[in-house]
Design an enzyme around this catalytic site. Structure first.
Site, PDB file in Angstrom:
ATOM      1  N   TYR A   1       3.985  -9.292  14.623  1.00  0.00           N
ATOM      2  CA  TYR A   1       4.718  -7.821  14.275  1.00  0.00           C
ATOM      3  C   TYR A   1       5.232  -6.433  14.811  1.00  0.00           C
ATOM      4  O   TYR A   1       6.316  -6.261  14.297  1.00  0.00           O
ATOM      5  CB  TYR A   1       2.928  -7.452  13.802  1.00  0.00           C
TER       6      TYR A   1
ATOM      7  N   SER B   1       7.012   0.570  13.339  1.00  0.00           N
ATOM      8  CA  SER B   1       5.106   0.941  13.341  1.00  0.00           C
ATOM      9  C   SER B   1       5.016   1.254  15.208  1.00  0.00           C
ATOM     10  O   SER B   1       6.053   0.440  15.998  1.00  0.00           O
ATOM     11  CB  SER B   1       4.444  -0.646  12.870  1.00  0.00           C
TER      12      SER B   1
ATOM     13  N   GLY C   1       8.162  -6.121   3.730  1.00  0.00           N
ATOM     14  CA  GLY C   1       8.103  -6.871   4.785  1.00  0.00           C
ATOM     15  C   GLY C   1       6.683  -7.967   5.253  1.00  0.00           C
ATOM     16  O   GLY C   1       6.132  -6.920   4.448  1.00  0.00           O
TER      17      GLY C   1
ATOM     18  N   GLY D   1       0.859  -1.222   0.077  1.00  0.00           N
ATOM     19  CA  GLY D   1      -0.283  -0.133   0.018  1.00  0.00           C
ATOM     20  C   GLY D   1       0.494   1.394  -0.018  1.00  0.00           C
ATOM     21  O   GLY D   1       0.351   2.373  -1.046  1.00  0.00           O
TER      22      GLY D   1
HETATM   23  C1  15L Z   1      -0.330  -1.071  10.878  1.00  0.00           C
HETATM   24  O1  15L Z   1       1.814  -1.033  11.678  1.00  0.00           O
HETATM   25  C2  15L Z   1      -0.371  -1.194   9.741  1.00  0.00           C
HETATM   26  O2  15L Z   1       1.239  -1.409   8.657  1.00  0.00           O
HETATM   27  C3  15L Z   1      -1.878  -1.133   9.022  1.00  0.00           C
HETATM   28  O3  15L Z   1      -2.151  -1.761   8.646  1.00  0.00           O
HETATM   29  C4  15L Z   1      -2.082  -0.274   9.926  1.00  0.00           C
HETATM   30  O4  15L Z   1      -2.284  -1.740  11.060  1.00  0.00           O
HETATM   31  C5  15L Z   1      -1.828   0.579  11.306  1.00  0.00           C
HETATM   32  O5  15L Z   1      -0.634  -0.019  11.495  1.00  0.00           O
HETATM   33  C6  15L Z   1      -2.202   0.794  12.300  1.00  0.00           C
HETATM   34  O6  15L Z   1      -2.235   0.561  13.173  1.00  0.00           O
HETATM   35  O7  15L Z   1      -3.119   1.662  12.096  1.00  0.00           O
END
Ligand code: 15L
Length: 268
Positions: A134, A109, A71, A12
């Site tokens: 994750y 993240s 990833g 994405g």
């Molecule tokens: C992320 O790290 C994910 O890649 C994304 O798909 C969403 O889940 C995002 O976090 C989120 O916390 O909204």
């Protein structure tokens, strides 16, 4: 900036970055495990499975910087996370080191710190509190970045990305939204700022309801243009369609910490 490798080209974020980065950086090599369906003529692409060091080295060779969006981008089985995000992330840093790459941007993240409460405001210096396998892999990627910066002199920027998109899609995302243009700004700081050694920035726009103190990014000149509050009404409307989550609604990571959660049921 000479050639830049951008991984995760079919994902994405990668798909959007393929529209936005080439006007700033004309020499980009894109990579993913398989070719994106919408790859344009003239876009340089090298397929690489992140779990295979030889393939990653072939993708990295000749590049001066790496922007690692590749990833697995959500929670997955241990085997999936291990291959794509633990081994894959190590391979990316190791290939960078072996091939003289100067700078790495690592897409971390918010899930590296997803167990912090929504009532807390955290900076980039807190202990990681991953909310998922994750999230653990993202904390690992940040730690690897520190190691390769301190031990081997790579310049590493970790972006703890909130939720990337054109608008915040629910109430939680009002606090963590990241507008695509603001991600481009953060990538540019990581690729160009002369004082980067190892830095962590929150990948978030100018969100009034933010849970994160992003002053470290501001110190490097980050000036986000996205304002989540402009979308509050539609985010609140969308929230009405979502089920209540007694655990996740209190925690920054949302459904990630509440998924598989059973701490309240186990005897101590
Ligand atoms: C992320 O790290 C994910 O890649 C994304 O798909 C969403 O889940 C995002 O976090 C989120 O916390 O909204």
């Amino acid at each position: 900036m000479k050639k830049i490798l951008v991984t995760g080209a079919a994902g994405g974020i990668g798909t959007r970055m393929r529209q936005m980065l080439p006007s700033i950086y004309p020499d980009i090599r894109w990579s993913d495990i398989r070719k994106p369906d919408d790859l344009k003529a003239g876009e340089e692409f090298v397929a690489a499975d992140l779990a295979d060091l030889d393939q990653v080295e072939a993708a990295v060779k000749g590049c001066e910087a790496i922007v690692h969006f590749g990833g697995f981008s959500v929670e997955g089985s241990w085997e999936t996370i291990l291959a794509a995000n633990i081994i894959g992330c190590r391979n990316m840093y190791e290939a960078a080191y072996r091939h003289g790459v100067k700078r790495v941007i690592f897409a971390s993240s918010n899930h590296a710190v997803g167990f912090y409460k929504r009532t807390e405001k955290i900076g980039v210096d807190v202990t990681v509190r991953p909310d998922s396998r994750y999230g653990v892999s993202k904390a690992f990627g940040e730690a690897m970045g520190a190691l390769y910066a301190d031990k081997h002199g790579l310049r590493v920027t970790c972006l703890r990305i909130g939720n990337f998109g054109d608008a915040p899609i629910d109430v939680r995302r009002l606090s963590i939204w990241l507008k695509p243009e603001d991600l481009v700004q953060l990538v540019r700081i990581g690729l160009e700022h002369p004082d980067i050694h190892f830095e962590i920035f929150y990948g978030a726009s100018d969100n009034a309801a933010a849970w994160w103190d992003n002053s470290n990014a501001h110190k490097f000149g980050y000036s986000p243009t996205g304002r989540a509050e402009d979308f509050r009404a539609q985010a609140e409307e969308a929230q009405k369609k979502l089920p209540a989550d007694p655990v996740g609604d209190l925690l920054q990571g949302g459904t990630y910490p509440s998924d598989e959660y059973d701490a309240d049921k186990r005897a101590r």
